[in-house]
Design an enzyme around this catalytic site. Sequence first.
Site, PDB file in Angstrom:
ATOM      1  N   SER A  40       0.781  -1.232   0.000  1.00 21.13           N
ATOM      2  CA  SER A  40       0.000   0.000   0.000  1.00 21.13           C
ATOM      3  C   SER A  40       0.814   1.284   0.000  1.00 21.13           C
ATOM      4  CB  SER A  40      -0.945   0.013   1.206  1.00 21.13           C
ATOM      5  OG  SER A  40      -0.232  -0.220   2.399  1.00 21.13           O
ATOM      6  N   ASP A 334      -3.278   7.111   8.883  1.00 22.29           N
ATOM      7  CA  ASP A 334      -4.116   6.129   9.552  1.00 22.29           C
ATOM      8  C   ASP A 334      -3.223   5.245  10.420  1.00 22.29           C
ATOM      9  OD1 ASP A 334      -2.956   4.195   7.874  1.00 22.29           O
ATOM     10  OD2 ASP A 334      -4.695   4.054   6.549  1.00 22.29           O
ATOM     11  N   HIS A 337      -0.340   3.933   7.749  1.00 22.59           N
ATOM     12  CA  HIS A 337       0.240   4.643   6.607  1.00 22.59           C
ATOM     13  C   HIS A 337       0.641   6.092   6.907  1.00 22.59           C
ATOM     14  CE1 HIS A 337      -2.468   1.465   4.949  1.00 22.59           C
ATOM     15  NE2 HIS A 337      -1.355   1.193   4.299  1.00 22.59           N
TER      16      HIS A 337
END
Length: 360
Positions: A40, A334, A337
């Site tokens: 990600s 978050d 991340h």
Amino acid sequence: MQAKTTLFFFLIPLFNLFFQPHLTNASSTNITAIFAFGDSVFDPGNNNALPTLFRANHWPYGKDFPGQVPTGRCSNGKLTTDILVSLLGIKQLLPAYLDPKVSDKDLLTGVSFASGGSGLDELTAKENNVLSMVDQLNYFEQSLKRMQKVVGGKEAERIVEKALFMISAGTNDMLFNFYDLPTRRYISLSGYHDFLLNRLEAFVNELYKMGAKKIAVVGLPPIGCLPVQVTINSLLPSFHMFQRVCVQQQNFESQSYNKKLQALISRLRSTLSGSKLVYTDVYNPLLDIIQKPSAYGYDHILEACCGTGSLEMGPLCNEFNPTCVNPSRYLLWDAVHPTQATNEYLVHNFQRTVLPQLVD
């Protein structure tokens, strides 16, 4: 106070002039494109096309992205690959390969094949219903054929040889298969590290066979300081129960993996003729911020910007969650991340420490 502020902004350009390397465009580095693989941190929206929960194409993701659009990037703004491709003067953003708007011509300057929730372990991608590293490699092979149709075989070969290949994977493997969902705990920690690195070695060798020469591999971050890990650890019976502190054992284990990764890169560099294979350290830069947050302008380290900052990510970080007023004061957007501000810091660190090794 005004005098101090003026002095601060006066010193910034002087610092950049004397201490930053003069490698700020594609011509000076001779990098033609960027191709990104992994998880990600490099996924600009490939997962939007997949039936997975690991998506970030909803608000408040993209809160500080141009146009305030949630594109699928796991951040409030740009990813490191976006910032880097712009810094090098190649293009403004690094798009997702599965974005239907990406044309054959766009491939010539690079795309990202990364998929949020993926890892070096095939089981990780399978569990999360995302692109495995093998899938990503297959898509790159597909993109090569598309590039050849546009510019011919020789030019496509030149572009790939001068392109920068970036790989970031391993964190999800540790989270999903060893720490939080121990599906691989029947393997020793050292054995699982070796398993992941063997998968990485095979991946790098395949990229090299397809023409890649400049390859940057990102190490593990201080996993024990991710808010999700801090939260889970605070709920387990221990001396630090109900306390928000880094899980030091997981950090030590990240360091152990990174040492093995550096040894692997050194060995591959000597065996893959003409390659420029480099290790990209994110562990120490991030740990330095965690230990001295105020020196970097941060107020919040172990709590993220989205929601409570303790567990929210992906579908749990959504429009019903409150978000912090100033994400640039937070290390993470978050529970896993980085914020755009942190991504910018990591890119400038990459520019200073890694990019000079890739110059022809």
